[in-house]
Design an enzyme around this catalytic site. Structure first.
Site, short mmCIF file in Angstrom:
data_model
loop_
_atom_site.label_atom_id
_atom_site.label_comp_id
_atom_site.label_asym_id
_atom_site.label_seq_id
_atom_site.Cartn_x
_atom_site.Cartn_y
_atom_site.Cartn_z
N ALA A 13 0.83 -1.21 0.00
CA ALA A 13 0.00 0.00 0.00
C ALA A 13 0.86 1.26 0.00
O ALA A 13 0.60 2.21 -0.75
CB ALA A 13 -0.94 -0.01 1.21
N SER A 36 9.55 1.33 8.69
CA SER A 36 10.16 0.84 9.92
C SER A 36 10.76 -0.54 9.73
O SER A 36 10.08 -1.44 9.20
CB SER A 36 9.13 0.81 11.04
OG SER A 36 9.68 0.19 12.19
N VAL A 39 8.62 -3.38 11.75
CA VAL A 39 7.23 -3.73 11.46
C VAL A 39 7.19 -4.61 10.22
O VAL A 39 7.44 -4.14 9.10
CB VAL A 39 6.37 -2.46 11.23
CG1 VAL A 39 4.94 -2.86 10.91
CG2 VAL A 39 6.43 -1.56 12.45
N VAL A 44 0.20 -11.45 3.02
CA VAL A 44 -0.84 -12.16 2.29
C VAL A 44 -1.57 -11.14 1.44
O VAL A 44 -1.13 -10.02 1.28
CB VAL A 44 -1.81 -12.90 3.25
CG1 VAL A 44 -1.08 -13.99 3.98
CG2 VAL A 44 -2.44 -11.92 4.23
N LYS A 75 -3.70 -14.30 -13.63
CA LYS A 75 -4.96 -14.66 -13.01
C LYS A 75 -6.11 -14.18 -13.90
O LYS A 75 -6.20 -12.99 -14.20
CB LYS A 75 -5.08 -14.01 -11.63
CG LYS A 75 -6.43 -14.21 -10.94
CD LYS A 75 -6.46 -13.48 -9.60
CE LYS A 75 -7.84 -13.53 -8.97
NZ LYS A 75 -7.89 -12.79 -7.69
N PRO A 95 -15.16 -15.20 -13.89
CA PRO A 95 -14.06 -14.73 -14.74
C PRO A 95 -14.03 -13.20 -14.78
O PRO A 95 -15.05 -12.54 -14.63
CB PRO A 95 -14.42 -15.30 -16.12
CG PRO A 95 -15.60 -16.21 -15.90
CD PRO A 95 -16.28 -15.72 -14.67
N VAL A 182 8.28 5.68 13.62
CA VAL A 182 7.58 6.82 14.22
C VAL A 182 7.31 6.52 15.68
O VAL A 182 6.69 5.51 16.02
CB VAL A 182 6.26 7.11 13.47
CG1 VAL A 182 5.45 8.18 14.19
CG2 VAL A 182 6.54 7.54 12.03
N LEU A 330 -4.75 -1.14 4.85
CA LEU A 330 -5.41 -1.70 6.04
C LEU A 330 -5.74 -0.63 7.07
O LEU A 330 -6.63 -0.82 7.89
CB LEU A 330 -4.51 -2.77 6.68
CG LEU A 330 -4.18 -3.99 5.80
CD1 LEU A 330 -3.26 -4.95 6.55
CD2 LEU A 330 -5.45 -4.70 5.36
N THR A 341 -10.12 -7.78 -3.40
CA THR A 341 -10.42 -6.37 -3.65
C THR A 341 -9.46 -5.41 -2.96
O THR A 341 -9.54 -4.19 -3.17
CB THR A 341 -11.84 -6.04 -3.18
OG1 THR A 341 -11.97 -6.35 -1.79
CG2 THR A 341 -12.87 -6.83 -3.97
#
Length: 502
Positions: A13, A36, A39, A44, A75, A95, A182, A330, A341
């Protein structure tokens, strides 16, 4: 005056954000990513929709540039197995929709309507949509240069390797990377982020802070106090167990989603391994039981394997852009990985932010409009995913029965399902709703027809002769190609084009 952007968190991301902002806002921003070393990435979410292909195209990155580096495979869709055993075939395919399907989407729609009226006609999605044929045949979506159609496809990839690749590309675009952590987020008297403090005693200021810190949402939720809206009443799953196995030499071009006792298992084929995971609800089973169930599903019972257990927070924030902070990935929300998605929503988040930030002259003028749009996109995806659970016909566990009996459905989802059962056009409903989802009416038909959500066929069936078998498919699509070429030839005739436009 150039704006300073600080992205906190790397991973897929963070580096997607850096690359797209550096590309789209090159004349207006200076970008720094703080990554960092303490982290780890989740590792996945290794499947995509076709939107990722357009992401790479915008950056000028070819498949040959990045796929070998990230152990990626093609894919063409998702195969669902065991979700609706009481109402039809054991599996169906969703599909990706391609340009070639403009010839067969309408027959698919007609057959779905005809079947709802009682005539026992073919309604399997893979019999009408070209990528369904490729998925069943195990063929990659690669076409010769002269092929007259655009074939849409996504990818499977190693997410850790993709993050590294994108970080290198971002550096080539002028993005600065800081390896730091941070330690504090300072809030000004006006309620926005004043600056960041890091473990290496840096004091970092910016005009815009981008929160890519994962589920902890260090900036948006923790520092700014933006509320998180859970989707737990609609989507029960909150845990996953992950096991990697050897690469599949048959090189499948589909993700497989198999319903198990208390959730579903994914299979994601990469070049160097196969990713496997079990997404489930801890209200119905324990982590230990889920691990054993996944091992049994993979034929690994009693064998020593490397296993990871993950927690998921399913829902979205009430403001994706608050004060001078944008959340991406996230940290802004997550809708379980059933239809892959996550990266699509990341990409939409960044692209629409760039557009609206520019439109608002790099102020918060478009913030309310942006938040309304993003929230609606998340809710539309949530509805499509929830329908997979609501419509299941499994009887084996309370998990599946409770999902089927769940009455926590949004009004838009109720309208879609009501239109289906009333034999109305779902496309009309989506248009009236002005749905911002990338799940079109054809995607809804794949789900509903794939599950076999139809009334019993009428007692007397006329001979229709319209059933397509797998042996008919090559000839069917070759005929589509020929028809398309004839149409191209007609449109190339100026007289014909003039008559048509007139």
């Amino acid at each position: 005056m150039r704006k300073k952007v600080i992205i906190v968190g790397g991973g897929t991301a963070g580096w997607m954000t850096a690359c797209l902002m550096a590309k789209r806002l090159a004349d207006n921003v200076d970008i720094t990513v703080i990554e960092s070393p303490d982290v780890p990435t989740v590792g996945v979410g290794e499947g995509s929709t076709p939107s990722l292909r357009h992401f790479f195209a915008e950056l000028g990155i070819t498949d040959a540039d990045w796929m070998p580096r990230c152990q990626a495979t093609y894919k063409v869709g998702i195969e669902f197995t065991g979700w609706s055993p009481q109402s039809g075939p054991d599996s169906y395919r969703h599909p990706f929709i391609s340009q070639l399907d403009s010839f067969s989407e309408r027959p698919f729609q007609v057959n779905c309507q005809t079947r709802r009226l009682g005539l026992d006609v073919c309604t399997q999605p893979e019999a009408f949509l070209f990528n369904g044929y490729l998925g069943k045949a195990g063929k990659a979506p690669i076409t010769p240069a002269h092929f007259p159609f655009r074939i849409e496809y996504g990818y499977h990839f190693d997410s850790a390797l993709l993050g590294i690749f994108l970080s290198e590309h971002a550096a080539a675009l002028g993005v600065t990377r800081l390896c730091d952590t941070v330690s504090d987020v300072a809030i000004s008297s006006q309620g926005d982020i004043s600056h960041l403090e890091t473990s290496q005693h840096r004091r970092l200021q910016a005009d815009l802070f981008v929160d890519c810190t994962g589920f902890q949402s260090l900036l948006l939720q923790q520092a700014l106090g933006v509320e998180f809206e859970s989707f737990a009443d609609a989507l029960f799953n909150n845990r996953a167990v992950v096991i990697a196995t050897e690469a599949d030499p048959s090189a499948p071009v589909e993700t497989r989603s198999t319903a198990l006792k208390h959730g579903w298992a994914w299979r994601i084929p990469l070049q160097h391994r196969t990713g496997n995971g079990y997404v489930y609800s801890d209200a119905y089973t324990t982590a230990e039981q889920a691990e054993e169930e996944l091992k049994a599903h993979l034929g690994l019972t009693g064998q020593p394997v490397n296993v990871r257990h993950l927690s998921m927070k399913v829902g979205q924030v009430r403001q994706h852009w608050a004060a001078n902070c944008l959340a991406v990935g996230l940290s802004q929300g997550f809708i379980e990985p059933l239809e892959a998605t996550a990266l699509h929503l990341v990409q939409q988040t960044i692209m629409q932010f760039c557009q609206m930030w520019q439109k608002g002259n790099f102020t918060t003028a478009q913030q309310d409009n942006y938040n309304t749009l993003l929230r609606r996109q998340f809710l539309a995806v949530k509805d499509y995913i929830q329908a997979h659970y609501k419509l299941n016909t499994r009887q084996d566990t309370a998990y599946w029965r409770d999902n089927r009996n769940n009455r926590q459905l949004s009004t838009p989802l109720l309208e879609v399902l009501d239109a289906w059962y009333r034999k109305q056009d779902i496309g009309d409903v989506l248009a009236r709703q002005q749905s911002p989802s990338h799940f079109t009416s054809t995607s809804w038909l794949c789900l509903l027809a794939g599950y076999g959500i139809f009334p019993p066929p009428a007692a007397n069936q006329p001979g229709t002769g319209d059933m397509l078998s797998e042996h008919d498919l090559p000839a069917f699509f070759n005929g589509c190609l020929l028809n398309f070429q004839r149409q191209k030839d007609l449109w190339a005739d100026p007289a014909c084009a003039s008559r048509c436009h007139g």
